[in-house]
Design a protein around this motif. Structure first.
Motif, mmCIF file in Angstrom:
data_model
loop_
_atom_site.group_PDB
_atom_site.id
_atom_site.type_symbol
_atom_site.label_atom_id
_atom_site.label_comp_id
_atom_site.label_asym_id
_atom_site.label_seq_id
_atom_site.Cartn_x
_atom_site.Cartn_y
_atom_site.Cartn_z
ATOM 1 N N ALA A 1 -5.897 -7.580 5.491
ATOM 2 C CA ALA A 1 -4.599 -7.252 4.885
ATOM 3 C C ALA A 1 -3.534 -8.161 5.510
ATOM 4 O O ALA A 1 -3.706 -8.658 6.631
ATOM 5 C CB ALA A 1 -4.269 -5.794 5.157
ATOM 6 N N GLU A 2 -2.443 -8.380 4.791
ATOM 7 C CA GLU A 2 -1.391 -9.245 5.307
ATOM 8 C C GLU A 2 -0.822 -8.657 6.596
ATOM 9 O O GLU A 2 -0.607 -7.435 6.688
ATOM 10 C CB GLU A 2 -0.268 -9.397 4.280
ATOM 11 C CG GLU A 2 -0.646 -10.244 3.084
ATOM 12 C CD GLU A 2 -1.206 -11.610 3.480
ATOM 13 O OE1 GLU A 2 -0.628 -12.257 4.369
ATOM 14 O OE2 GLU A 2 -2.248 -12.000 2.924
ATOM 15 N N PRO A 3 -0.540 -9.500 7.613
ATOM 16 C CA PRO A 3 0.016 -9.006 8.879
ATOM 17 C C PRO A 3 1.216 -8.079 8.666
ATOM 18 O O PRO A 3 1.337 -7.036 9.310
ATOM 19 C CB PRO A 3 0.431 -10.291 9.603
ATOM 20 C CG PRO A 3 -0.531 -11.318 9.100
ATOM 21 C CD PRO A 3 -0.810 -10.944 7.663
ATOM 22 N N GLU A 4 2.058 -8.440 7.719
ATOM 23 C CA GLU A 4 3.270 -7.646 7.423
ATOM 24 C C GLU A 4 2.888 -6.212 7.006
ATOM 25 O O GLU A 4 3.516 -5.230 7.422
ATOM 26 C CB GLU A 4 4.000 -8.380 6.307
ATOM 27 C CG GLU A 4 5.139 -7.696 5.655
ATOM 28 C CD GLU A 4 5.328 -8.234 4.224
ATOM 29 O OE1 GLU A 4 6.108 -7.628 3.501
ATOM 30 O OE2 GLU A 4 4.684 -9.228 3.856
ATOM 31 N N ALA A 5 1.825 -6.096 6.197
ATOM 32 C CA ALA A 5 1.388 -4.766 5.740
ATOM 33 C C ALA A 5 0.788 -3.985 6.910
ATOM 34 O O ALA A 5 1.011 -2.770 7.037
ATOM 35 C CB ALA A 5 0.370 -4.916 4.617
ATOM 36 N N ILE A 6 0.052 -4.663 7.770
ATOM 37 C CA ILE A 6 -0.559 -3.995 8.927
ATOM 38 C C ILE A 6 0.543 -3.465 9.844
ATOM 39 O O ILE A 6 0.507 -2.316 10.288
ATOM 40 C CB ILE A 6 -1.487 -4.973 9.692
ATOM 41 C CG1 ILE A 6 -2.635 -5.417 8.786
ATOM 42 C CG2 ILE A 6 -2.002 -4.348 10.981
ATOM 43 C CD1 ILE A 6 -3.503 -6.534 9.357
ATOM 44 N N VAL A 7 1.554 -4.305 10.073
ATOM 45 C CA VAL A 7 2.653 -3.904 10.965
ATOM 46 C C VAL A 7 3.434 -2.734 10.354
ATOM 47 O O VAL A 7 3.840 -1.807 11.064
ATOM 48 C CB VAL A 7 3.562 -5.117 11.271
ATOM 49 C CG1 VAL A 7 4.823 -4.700 12.000
ATOM 50 C CG2 VAL A 7 2.791 -6.138 12.104
ATOM 51 N N ALA A 8 3.595 -2.759 9.035
ATOM 52 C CA ALA A 8 4.321 -1.659 8.375
ATOM 53 C C ALA A 8 3.579 -0.340 8.580
ATOM 54 O O ALA A 8 4.199 0.704 8.828
ATOM 55 C CB ALA A 8 4.486 -1.956 6.888
ATOM 56 N N VAL A 9 2.255 -0.379 8.490
ATOM 57 C CA VAL A 9 1.456 0.841 8.685
ATOM 58 C C VAL A 9 1.607 1.335 10.130
ATOM 59 O O VAL A 9 1.841 2.513 10.383
ATOM 60 C CB VAL A 9 -0.036 0.583 8.345
ATOM 61 C CG1 VAL A 9 -0.905 1.743 8.780
ATOM 62 C CG2 VAL A 9 -0.193 0.328 6.849
ATOM 63 N N VAL A 10 1.510 0.407 11.077
ATOM 64 C CA VAL A 10 1.636 0.775 12.499
ATOM 65 C C VAL A 10 3.018 1.357 12.763
ATOM 66 O O VAL A 10 3.169 2.378 13.436
ATOM 67 C CB VAL A 10 1.378 -0.463 13.398
ATOM 68 C CG1 VAL A 10 1.750 -0.179 14.841
ATOM 69 C CG2 VAL A 10 -0.075 -0.876 13.290
ATOM 70 N N ASP A 11 4.018 0.697 12.196
ATOM 71 C CA ASP A 11 5.392 1.143 12.375
ATOM 72 C C ASP A 11 5.564 2.589 11.893
ATOM 73 O O ASP A 11 6.159 3.422 12.560
ATOM 74 C CB ASP A 11 6.307 0.203 11.574
ATOM 75 C CG ASP A 11 7.755 0.362 11.972
ATOM 76 O OD1 ASP A 11 8.002 0.541 13.169
ATOM 77 O OD2 ASP A 11 8.630 0.325 11.082
ATOM 78 N N GLN A 12 4.969 2.854 10.750
ATOM 79 C CA GLN A 12 5.079 4.207 10.193
ATOM 80 C C GLN A 12 4.325 5.231 11.044
ATOM 81 O O GLN A 12 4.747 6.366 11.188
ATOM 82 C CB GLN A 12 4.532 4.214 8.778
ATOM 83 C CG GLN A 12 5.156 5.319 7.967
ATOM 84 C CD GLN A 12 4.476 5.467 6.631
ATOM 85 O OE1 GLN A 12 3.964 4.500 6.083
ATOM 86 N NE2 GLN A 12 4.464 6.667 6.119
#
Ligand code: CTP
Length: 404
Positions: free
Chosen positions: A167-178
């Motif tokens: 998955a795109e790094p941005e999407a991975i970070v968004a999930v972690v952030d949430q």
């Protein structure tokens, strides 16, 4: 906040550098842990430089290099000090180890000692991803409550094409952030979501339908439930499992979907109609299978009820979100549907582009508001798009409450 970033051996290991950088930018402290396989692809020094910390590369420090930090109880300390464990990229091997509790290196040992939330972003060859063993391991991990950031579709390093790309790094970070900062901004809302296609029978063995997979609607339901809403998901025939914490009602035809939506409408505060409802059905349904003849066959089809338009008529102060699946004139059509169906927002979806829209894991949409404003959302996983749709819905809700 502190995150352990586990990096395992795959070509996508270099993308973990972007994940680490982006987490650091958000003020998250990152402790990188690399398996032996990962070090074949990227040097630990890259992560040491990005995170400002020594990278853990093995269990007993046998590497002896400066970049190595290890002792026999290090995995316990790291497990206790961190708020979340993220593995990106995760190989089929590490999924199997986690699923079955094997602990033969630092990362798998740390996993067993770790009691906090776990996010896993797999990346592998399509056949490995689809293999029943991998799918069974994913199922075990999902049931354990871990969040799987599904891989995207596309051309893989091995030359094949299909699901398996990290998955795109941005999407991975968004999930972690949430996961680190769970938003509960939809608490108190009862959200009715429709998903999937409908099937309209032509005779006892045939039907007309469309290519909708239901993934967008299921992602919306998952996102809304994670943000504290009570969610009712009315879905046409799809091959997806019920999202956790969501009440799912499965229907087949447009008429059945209409009845289910109207039954749940009174208690709903927000309605999101992502289903691709068939526009026509066969009213004079034959009891027996239609037999082949040598001549042309023409069928007379009647229009199905427009569920969204009816919800628009009964909407009151509910917030109504429609979808517009188009192959041309995207914004124009979205605006027309907003007016004719009395929506507060329309998610405009170009379904003629490869890789997004129907049957895919990713989407790229434009949110069209009643004010005329159009907000384009970049191509991302449907789960991430779902969250961005709810970000906008939450804003509209706040504005509506404020003006009351
Ligand atoms: N919709 C609905 N009931 C129908 C048809 C569509 O509720 N019988 C809803 C869909 O769930 C979606 C929106 O209407 O939220 C737009 O659907 P779409 O298929 O894009 O548009 P249509 O209304 O079918 O119009 P057209 O075929 O002209 O594009």
């Amino acid at each position: 906040m502190r995150v352990v970033l586990g990096i395992t051996g795959g070509i996508a290991a270099y993308k973990a550098a972007e994940v680490a950088r982006s987490l650091m930018e958000r003020g998250v402290a990152v402790q990188a842990v690399m398996t032996a396989g990962a070090q074949e692809f990227v040097r630990p020094l890259t992560f040491a430089a990005l995170t400002g910390r020594k990278v853990i590369t093995d269990m007993f420090g046998s590497g002896g290099a400066d970049e190595t930090l290890a002792s026999s109880v290090e995995h316990i300390r790291v497990a206790q000090e961190n708020d979340l464990l993220l593995v990106a990229p995760a190989t089929a091997d590490v999924l199997a180890k986690f699923a079955h509790g094997l602990a033969d290196d630092f990362l798998s040992t740390l996993y067993l000692a770790f009691t906090g939330p776990v996010a896993i972003a797999p990346a592998m060859n399509t056949n490995m991803w689809r293999h029943p063993a991998t799918q069974a391991n994913l199922e075990i991990l999902r049931k354990r409550g871990h969040v799987i950031v599904d891989p995207g579709d596309g051309l893989l390093a091995c030359g094949t094409s299909g699901p398996g790309r990290l998955a795109e790094p941005e999407a991975i970070v968004a999930v972690v952030d949430q996961m680190l900062h769970p938003r509960r901004d939809l608490e108190g809302e009862t959200i009715l979501i429709t998903a999937g296609p409908t099937q309209e029978p032509l005779d006892p063995v045939r039907y007309v339908s469309n290519r909708s997979s239901g993934k967008m609607g299921f992602s919306l339901a998952e996102a809304a439930a994670a943000r504290g809403a009570q969610v009712v998901l009315v879905s046409g025939p799809v091959h997806l499992e019920d999202p956790v914490g969501v009440s799912v009602e499965r229907v087949r035809t447009a008429r059945e979907m209409y009845d289910a939506v109207m039954a749940h409408l009174p208690e709903s505060t927000i309605i999101v109609k992502s289903a691709a409802v068939a526009d026509y059905y066969r009213a004079d349904l034959p009891k027996q299978k239609v037999k082949k003849t040598a001549t042309l066959l023409s069928l007379e089809l009647q229009p199905t009820p427009d569920i969204l338009a009816e919800a628009g008529r009964r909407k009151g102060d509910r917030l109504l979100v429609g979808f517009a699946a188009e192959t041309e004139n995207l914004l124009e059509e979205a605006r027309r549907k907003m007016t004719t169906k009395n929506c507060d927002m329309v998610v405009a979806n170009l379904v003629s582009q490869a890789g997004i829209g129907f049957e895919t894991d990713e989407n790229e949409v434009t949110l069209v508001l009643r004010s005329g404003e159009a907000i384009p959302l970049k191509r991302a996983s449907k789960r991430h798009i779902a969250d961005q749709i709810f970000d906008q819905i939450a804003k509209l809700r706040l504005a509506a409450h404020a003006s009351r």
